[in-house]
Every structure is written in structure tokens, then in C-alpha cells.
Motif scaffolding. Sequence first.
Motif, short mmCIF file in Angstrom:
data_model
loop_
_atom_site.label_atom_id
_atom_site.label_comp_id
_atom_site.label_asym_id
_atom_site.label_seq_id
_atom_site.Cartn_x
_atom_site.Cartn_y
_atom_site.Cartn_z
N ARG A 237 0.84 -1.21 0.00
CA ARG A 237 0.00 0.00 0.00
C ARG A 237 0.87 1.25 0.00
N ILE A 238 0.47 2.21 -0.80
CA ILE A 238 1.28 3.42 -0.96
C ILE A 238 1.25 4.26 0.32
N ASP A 239 0.05 4.45 0.90
CA ASP A 239 -0.06 5.36 2.05
C ASP A 239 0.76 4.86 3.24
N ILE A 240 0.73 3.55 3.49
CA ILE A 240 1.44 3.04 4.67
C ILE A 240 2.95 3.07 4.44
N MET A 241 3.36 2.78 3.20
CA MET A 241 4.80 2.87 2.90
C MET A 241 5.29 4.31 3.10
N LYS A 242 4.47 5.27 2.71
CA LYS A 242 4.89 6.67 2.87
C LYS A 242 5.02 7.04 4.34
N LEU A 243 4.07 6.55 5.15
CA LEU A 243 4.16 6.83 6.59
C LEU A 243 5.48 6.30 7.15
N MET A 244 5.87 5.10 6.70
CA MET A 244 7.13 4.54 7.20
C MET A 244 8.33 5.32 6.68
N ALA A 245 8.29 5.66 5.39
CA ALA A 245 9.42 6.40 4.81
C ALA A 245 9.63 7.71 5.56
N ASP A 246 8.53 8.35 5.96
CA ASP A 246 8.62 9.64 6.68
C ASP A 246 9.32 9.51 8.03
N MET A 247 9.33 8.29 8.58
CA MET A 247 9.99 8.10 9.88
C MET A 247 11.51 8.08 9.75
N LYS A 248 12.01 7.97 8.52
CA LYS A 248 13.45 7.84 8.26
C LYS A 248 14.07 6.69 9.07
N PRO A 249 13.47 5.51 8.94
CA PRO A 249 14.03 4.37 9.68
C PRO A 249 15.34 3.92 9.03
N THR A 250 16.07 3.07 9.73
CA THR A 250 17.35 2.62 9.17
C THR A 250 17.40 1.10 8.93
N PHE A 251 16.46 0.36 9.53
CA PHE A 251 16.45 -1.10 9.31
C PHE A 251 15.05 -1.63 9.58
N LEU A 252 14.83 -2.88 9.16
CA LEU A 252 13.54 -3.55 9.40
C LEU A 252 13.81 -4.92 10.01
N ARG A 253 13.30 -5.13 11.24
CA ARG A 253 13.40 -6.46 11.86
C ARG A 253 12.19 -7.28 11.42
N PHE A 254 12.41 -8.46 10.87
CA PHE A 254 11.32 -9.33 10.43
C PHE A 254 11.80 -10.78 10.47
N PRO A 255 10.94 -11.79 10.41
CA PRO A 255 9.48 -11.75 10.30
C PRO A 255 8.80 -11.87 11.67
N LEU A 308 12.46 1.30 0.98
CA LEU A 308 12.67 2.34 2.01
C LEU A 308 14.15 2.68 2.17
N LYS A 309 15.00 1.99 1.37
CA LYS A 309 16.46 2.19 1.43
C LYS A 309 16.98 1.92 2.86
N ILE A 310 16.57 0.81 3.41
CA ILE A 310 17.00 0.44 4.75
C ILE A 310 17.52 -0.99 4.75
N GLU A 311 18.16 -1.38 5.83
CA GLU A 311 18.78 -2.70 5.88
C GLU A 311 17.85 -3.72 6.53
N PRO A 312 17.80 -4.93 5.97
CA PRO A 312 17.04 -5.97 6.67
C PRO A 312 17.75 -6.43 7.93
N LEU A 313 17.00 -6.73 8.96
CA LEU A 313 17.55 -7.42 10.15
C LEU A 313 16.73 -8.70 10.26
N LEU A 314 17.33 -9.78 9.80
CA LEU A 314 16.60 -11.04 9.65
C LEU A 314 16.64 -11.84 10.95
#
Length: 678
Positions: A237-255, A308-314
Amino acid sequence: MKKFIYLPALLCVCIAASVRAQTAKLTVDLSKNAHEVSSKLYGLMTEEINHSYDGGLYAELIRNRIFKDNAETPEGWSVVQDAGGKGSIQLIGANPLNVPRDQKRNAINDALTTCLKLTVDKSEGRTGIANEGYWGIPIKPQTTYRASFYAKGTDEAAGALQVSIESNDGTIVYASGQVNMEKGGWKKYELQLTTAADAKPTTKAHFVISTKRPGSYYFNLVSLFPPTYNDRPNGNRIDIMKLMADMKPTFLRFPGGNFLEGDYFASRFPWKTTLGPLEERPGHPGCWSYRASDGLGLLEFLEWCEDLKIEPLLAVYAGYVLQGDHTDAGPLLKPYVDDALDEIEYVTGDVNTKWGAKRAQDGHPAPFKLSYIEIGNEDGFDRSGSYDGRFAQFANAIEAKYPNLHCIATIGGRDPLGTRGKLTIRKPEVVDEHYYRNAYEMEEDASHYDNYDRNGFKVFVGEWATREGAPTTNMNAALGDAAWMTGMERNSDVVIRSCYAPLFVNVNPKTDKTPRAWQWDSDLIGYNALTSYGSPSYYAQKMFGTYLGDNVVQTTGENIPTQTRPATKRDSASGVMPKPFPALFYVSTRDSKTGIVYIKVVNTTGLPQRIAINLQGAAKVGAEGTLVVLKGKDRTDTNTIDEPEKIVPVTTKIKGIGKTFTRVFDPYSISVVQVQTN
Ligand code: AHR
């Protein structure tokens, strides 16, 4: 009479004196860079909870598209019978979609084994199948949706199928088109549906495939996608991705989170079956009370990071399941270790490796950058003590094959779960600590990391949140979060990464027919099918992530006002009464390239707080600065799906800045004062 004149005057003098004595003071010593700020301090954590992906970020609009959500009934689907049309629908198991899975396996599809049968008895009117979506299908004006499905039918059924998006009351057809169903076996049909420019946004719509001919019809993998972020097929979804991009995060922990572990061994996150074409993804039972489609699978997590140009944290599965079972270290654990090594190879391997080649075949030849791997999740729940051995076996194998990867342990930290066990075989380099608390607890413990051993392990605060407000958090939670973040930021030599949890929540409430859409109260970003919004905690995170220098500057406070929380049952049981703790929190960082100093101040009180700020060690200080303020009118003030921007940061230019200046900080506020220095 005299008494009456002098007493109040005396009182005023006393109060003024005491206010003066209590005026808070912050000394920001620019000659004392405490340490560098970790470059990946603020990130994101995600898992399939609260309809984070299905009915959330993952843009698919059809609920239960492969009919496996419920073995008894076609959940989310209903029969359409208009103007004399008559028919029925039923699930048909063991009717696999025998389209080729790949060149070599032109046989039975073992992922899509159940389909929906529509029996049309009468040819008058129209008969069809309708999907309700995830709490509705979102209608937006001038929008093109991509519809697709597999279908087959009895010979008399062959012919035109009408495909449409309609209002729930059947009075408006927002978009519609036709495909021609051929005789014979399963075939994929695709079309685009476009709404009119004057279509009114609503979620009160559903998706329909209908016919006017009697016969038997079969459907599988029915899909409807709106436009996606970066136009990715099978995207977000575009709107939710934009909300995350606005936070300027640096990584994503998943899953995950619990979604990694699953309730049982067979329902852990099955990364291998989340890959490839959707025709190959059976989905799996999630652990948060609904089935996961796995449409957002391992590669999609990685592409989310890429977007989001961030690093995965697997996080890799490490042999413990939520129902309390585990596999001991040793030969029985080896298949899980090998599975994790394969997964890392899928993420990072070049195309000459087995799993790197698979990633290339899935459409992404370039490997992803990965620096941190988490081994398991919350293994403090495993009371057997097996994590000591499990962690060592995983970390040794990962380090042997990938010496540049840093392994994160889930016990051994100073959080309640981490202290339940000890790691004796292999000392962890980084430990994941989790904190879910109320605002008082966060504020009382905001200096938590001040006295961590600087020569000990580094900390990844992999889940934390102030849990006040539901489904999304309120201003009091944001104040607790901000107080906690001042502590993490001040100690970002020890706390190298952090991420709030849970990130997402579908906010649809309970109705007569359906349970509420979420399982966990107090989340960061809320949405329904149509729109999304950030909680006050979201904006606090956004401010902390955006206004951040690269060095922590030593900041000392004087006359800081205090608060005392109400006593809890535990306090009275232990015979200890709560002690006063700060009600005002602060941290300063400086950007070495621009010279901007960011002074963050959190006022948790209901009173304005006057603070004298003294910038020591700066050659020059700009006379103008910038102030960003997030505030609520009271602690429970909040944003909602209907009032999404009630509480948002407001930016103003401020004058009168110098080496010393005084500012009044609003009640219940989080502020960032930006000052230019050189
Ligand atoms: O964030 C919600 C849950 O809290 C996570 O799945 C789990 O790791 C923790 O207990």
C-alpha cells in the motif's frame, strides 16, 4: 487590616522565590562529545499481527483468495443472486490448480488445493460470487485495479463473466469489465477495472464475479490489486509505505516476533514456501488467530527494505515454538541450522549459490546487504534452558560461513525475559531486550541504560512500547516513549539498534458478525481499507529519527521537576512506596557536518516548564532556531482514523537563541530545539 495586606504579599514573594529556585536548567556542553550516535539507532519491527500484511500493508484486496482460511466455509465470500438468479457456493478440497508450477513439474499444484465452486441453477438475472475484502474494498476515484483469477467450468458455463467492484447495497457499480471463460481446464483471466473521477471514497464495497448462464464454475487465486508503492507487482500500500518512509528508519526487523516461531514446529515462518509465484504459496497458520497468505513473503520483506532504502535485520527460526516445545542443540537441531544458512544465502548469496540463484529466478539477482541476524525470538519463555546450546550451535555455524554477520541473542539481557536465562557456552555480542510498559514505568526507568557496562554486550532493543491507548497509542504513551528514547539515544554507544512494536494495526472494531481486526492494543500506525494514520507515538518516533545528530553531547540538568507514580499492588506487597523520579527528560545530539544541535525535551507534566538552556563550548550560536513541538491537550488526547492529524508535530522559527536562552516548554509536550552552532 495590615495583616491582610502583608500576608498575601509575603506569600507571593515566597512562591516567586521558590519558582525561581526551581527553574530548570540544562547545560549542553558542546566541548564534550559523549560518543557517536549509532547510525542505525531507530528502525522498524514487523510481523503478521493485527492484520499487518493481509488486510494491511500488503496491497491485495481479496480476503481468502485461495479459500484456505477456513476448511469448513468460504470465509469472506458470499453468493450473489440478483433479479431471479439462483445459485450456491461451496468449498471443494482436493481440486488442485493443475497449472504448471515450473517447466519440470507440470503436475499437481500442492499449494492451491482448495477452490470455490459456484453452481448456477437458473439463467434469469445474474448469479455470482462476492468477496467482502478486508473490512471492505477501498474505492478511490480515477483508480485502476488489477483483477485476476483462475477459473474453469462445465461446458455450458463457458462464455462471458462479468467482473465488477460494487457498493455493498448493490446500487453503484464503481468499475466493471468482462472476460471470456473458455471451455476446458483451469486458465488464468486478467483485466483492469477503473473507477470514475467522481467516485466517492468508501470502504462499503465488494468485488463480484458474475454470470447469466447456468452451470458449474470453479475459481481459485482470485486477486485484486490497487496501485502499489513504486508500482511493484504484488506490492504494498502506498499510504502506509509513505508513513514509514517519513519516519526515516534505518532497518527492518522481520518476520517476528511470535510470527517467526509459530505455535507449532509445522507453523513456524515457512520462508521457503513464501517464495516464487503466488500459485506456489500455500500460506500457513499464523499465530495471531488468522491464517497468513504469505503473499508478503521473504523476498517482499527484502523489497520493502529496498523501497525504504533500509537494511534488513533477519530473525531466523531457532527451534522453540510458542506452545512451549523445543528442539535441543545437537543433531536434531541441525536441519533448522541448515535452514537458517539457506535463508541467509537466499538474502545475501550471489547468483552462483543455490539460494542466490533461486532469488534471481524470483526476479532479484542482486543480493541484499545484511549485517545482523537474530537467532530466535524471546527464548526466555523456553524454561528448559535449551537456548544456551541452541544459540551457540546457530551462532557458530553462521559465523563459520558468514564471518561478517553479527549474531543477536534473545536472552542474556537485563529485560525481564532476558534475565530468565544465561548464556554460558558462547557470550553474545549483541542481545535483544524487550520492554512493554505503561508511561510511568517507562519514565521511571528512562535512565535504564546509563550504567550498562561499556565493555559488555551491545543492546538491540528489538521490541518496546508504552502501552497506553487502543488500538493506537495516545499522547501519554508518546510521552513515555519519548522519555525512553532520550535514554536510548543518550546511551547509543550501548544501544546500537531499537525498534518499536507492534508497528501496524487494522483498526476495524468488533461488529455483530466479526471480531475486531486487531489482537494487540497500543500500536504505532493504524488503518482501515481506505486510509491510514500515525499515532502520537508514531510522531514521537518520527521526530526522534529525523532530528538526530551523529554525536551525543553531554547535557546536564538541574532543578528538574519530579513526579511520583501511584503505588501498585506489587509495591504494597513488598512494602516499598514509589519514590519521586523526573518528570522532564532531555538529550542533545550534534550533527558534525552541519553544526546543528538538536536538544530534545519531554515535558510529561500538565504545566508549562520554563527551562534555562546554556550552550557551553560553542564558538558561535545562531540567533534564530527551529522548534518542533508535539503536544496533547491532556494525556489521553489521541489520533484516530476519523481524526488522523489531531496531534502532529508543529514547526516554528524561534528567535532569541544564544549561548544562553530560556524557553517555556508546553504541558504534555515533546520538543526539539534546533540551534545552529559552529
Ligand atoms: O509485539 C507483539 C509480541 O510481543 C511479539 O510477537 C512478541 O515477540 C512479543 O511477546
